[in-house]
Write a protein that holds these residues in place. Sequence first.
Motif, mmCIF file in Angstrom:
data_model
loop_
_atom_site.group_PDB
_atom_site.id
_atom_site.type_symbol
_atom_site.label_atom_id
_atom_site.label_comp_id
_atom_site.label_asym_id
_atom_site.label_seq_id
_atom_site.Cartn_x
_atom_site.Cartn_y
_atom_site.Cartn_z
ATOM 1 N N ASN A 106 -11.270 -15.971 1.846
ATOM 2 C CA ASN A 106 -11.304 -14.513 2.004
ATOM 3 C C ASN A 106 -9.903 -13.925 1.840
ATOM 4 O OD1 ASN A 106 -12.229 -11.964 2.720
ATOM 5 N ND2 ASN A 106 -12.016 -12.355 4.897
ATOM 6 N N LEU A 107 -9.215 -14.303 0.760
ATOM 7 C CA LEU A 107 -7.843 -13.841 0.542
ATOM 8 C C LEU A 107 -7.822 -12.541 -0.266
ATOM 9 C CD1 LEU A 107 -6.058 -17.208 -0.274
ATOM 10 C CD2 LEU A 107 -5.826 -15.870 1.812
ATOM 11 N N HIS A 108 -6.903 -11.641 0.107
ATOM 12 C CA HIS A 108 -6.729 -10.366 -0.598
ATOM 13 C C HIS A 108 -5.265 -10.200 -0.977
ATOM 14 C CE1 HIS A 108 -10.683 -8.768 0.613
ATOM 15 N NE2 HIS A 108 -10.474 -9.399 1.759
ATOM 16 N N ARG A 109 -5.028 -9.650 -2.177
ATOM 17 C CA ARG A 109 -3.662 -9.301 -2.583
ATOM 18 C C ARG A 109 -3.415 -7.861 -2.164
ATOM 19 N NH1 ARG A 109 -0.417 -12.194 -5.392
ATOM 20 N NH2 ARG A 109 -2.049 -13.515 -6.241
ATOM 21 N N VAL A 110 -2.231 -7.606 -1.598
ATOM 22 C CA VAL A 110 -1.911 -6.283 -1.051
ATOM 23 C C VAL A 110 -0.858 -5.602 -1.924
ATOM 24 C CG1 VAL A 110 -1.086 -5.060 1.001
ATOM 25 C CG2 VAL A 110 -2.367 -7.168 1.266
ATOM 26 N N ASN A 111 -1.091 -4.312 -2.253
ATOM 27 C CA ASN A 111 -0.106 -3.546 -3.009
ATOM 28 C C ASN A 111 0.995 -3.094 -2.059
ATOM 29 O OD1 ASN A 111 -1.348 -3.568 -5.565
ATOM 30 N ND2 ASN A 111 -2.746 -1.944 -4.947
ATOM 31 N N LEU A 112 2.226 -3.579 -2.291
ATOM 32 C CA LEU A 112 3.356 -3.246 -1.434
ATOM 33 C C LEU A 112 4.497 -2.672 -2.260
ATOM 34 C CD1 LEU A 112 3.539 -6.583 0.616
ATOM 35 C CD2 LEU A 112 2.409 -4.480 1.303
ATOM 36 N N THR A 113 5.362 -1.880 -1.595
ATOM 37 C CA THR A 113 6.645 -1.540 -2.198
ATOM 38 C C THR A 113 7.567 -2.714 -1.869
ATOM 39 O OG1 THR A 113 7.306 -0.342 -0.211
ATOM 40 C CG2 THR A 113 6.238 0.942 -1.945
ATOM 41 N N GLU A 114 8.891 -2.550 -1.949
ATOM 42 C CA GLU A 114 9.777 -3.685 -1.677
ATOM 43 C C GLU A 114 9.539 -4.274 -0.282
ATOM 44 O OE1 GLU A 114 11.488 -0.757 -3.191
ATOM 45 O OE2 GLU A 114 10.819 -1.818 -4.988
ATOM 46 N N THR A 115 9.589 -3.415 0.760
ATOM 47 C CA THR A 115 9.452 -3.938 2.124
ATOM 48 C C THR A 115 8.387 -3.221 2.949
ATOM 49 O OG1 THR A 115 11.147 -2.433 2.956
ATOM 50 C CG2 THR A 115 11.882 -4.604 2.218
ATOM 51 N N SER A 116 7.782 -2.157 2.411
ATOM 52 C CA SER A 116 6.807 -1.392 3.184
ATOM 53 C C SER A 116 5.528 -1.197 2.365
ATOM 54 C CB SER A 116 7.403 -0.031 3.580
ATOM 55 O OG SER A 116 6.557 0.622 4.511
ATOM 56 N N ILE A 117 4.699 -0.251 2.802
ATOM 57 C CA ILE A 117 3.477 0.071 2.074
ATOM 58 C C ILE A 117 3.708 1.354 1.277
ATOM 59 C CG2 ILE A 117 1.932 -1.148 3.652
ATOM 60 C CD1 ILE A 117 1.320 1.510 5.021
ATOM 61 N N PRO A 118 2.969 1.578 0.182
ATOM 62 C CA PRO A 118 3.241 2.728 -0.684
ATOM 63 C C PRO A 118 2.931 4.095 -0.053
ATOM 64 C CG PRO A 118 1.659 1.220 -1.734
ATOM 65 C CD PRO A 118 1.972 0.678 -0.391
ATOM 66 N N HIS A 119 1.904 4.173 0.788
ATOM 67 C CA HIS A 119 1.518 5.478 1.348
ATOM 68 C C HIS A 119 0.748 5.290 2.643
ATOM 69 C CE1 HIS A 119 -2.620 4.779 -0.095
ATOM 70 N NE2 HIS A 119 -2.042 4.269 -1.168
ATOM 71 N N GLN A 120 0.558 6.374 3.384
ATOM 72 C CA GLN A 120 -0.190 6.345 4.636
ATOM 73 C C GLN A 120 -1.672 6.146 4.350
ATOM 74 O OE1 GLN A 120 0.809 9.431 7.464
ATOM 75 N NE2 GLN A 120 -1.318 9.587 8.128
ATOM 76 N N VAL A 121 -2.342 5.392 5.221
ATOM 77 C CA VAL A 121 -3.765 5.107 5.003
ATOM 78 C C VAL A 121 -4.449 4.858 6.351
ATOM 79 C CG1 VAL A 121 -3.418 2.633 4.654
ATOM 80 C CG2 VAL A 121 -5.348 3.732 3.598
ATOM 81 N N LEU A 122 -5.735 5.214 6.422
ATOM 82 C CA LEU A 122 -6.533 4.990 7.628
ATOM 83 C C LEU A 122 -7.692 4.065 7.277
ATOM 84 C CD1 LEU A 122 -7.136 5.801 10.628
ATOM 85 C CD2 LEU A 122 -8.620 7.565 9.709
#
Length: 168
Positions: free
Chosen positions: A74-90
């Motif tokens: 159950n592995l997922h690839r996550v879209n990241l910037t260099e060290t954080s996440i690209p935008h706020q999400v709920l």
Amino acid sequence: MALKKKIDANRLNLKDQVVAINRVTKVVKGGKNMSFAALVVIGDPAEGVVGYGSGKAKEVPQAIRKGIEAAKKNLHRVNLTETSIPHQVLGRFGSGHVLLKPAPEGTGVIAGGAVRAVMTSAGVQNVLTKSLGTANPHNVIKATFDALTQLRDKAEVAALRGKSIEEL
């Protein structure tokens, strides 16, 4: 919608983290049958890959091992910037709601138990999180994964809008 590519668990340097261990009792005619349920998060921080799984067995080590095997499927690839996440999400799952906010360099992972395990395993270094609703680790982890799957990088958004990355 593009087909989700299967992630090969053997190529990755996966680290596992046990989030919760629960003692479960089943009452039967002869008495009580005890077993253990383990909730495990695995991930490769360098690749931005993370997964979770649940295992149940008579002893704790076997339950953890089963949880790790389930998480590898159950592995997922996550879209990241260099060290954080690209935008706020709920993210939502059941009554579990998890808010993820990007944070500037040096902030660290501001998160509670279950969300922290997912964020550190995914390789996110700076993020602000808030778990709303339930504190049940199963629902919180599933809500966190829902939030992570909603993350979009600039190239993806530009393609959806039919524009170049510079135009955004």
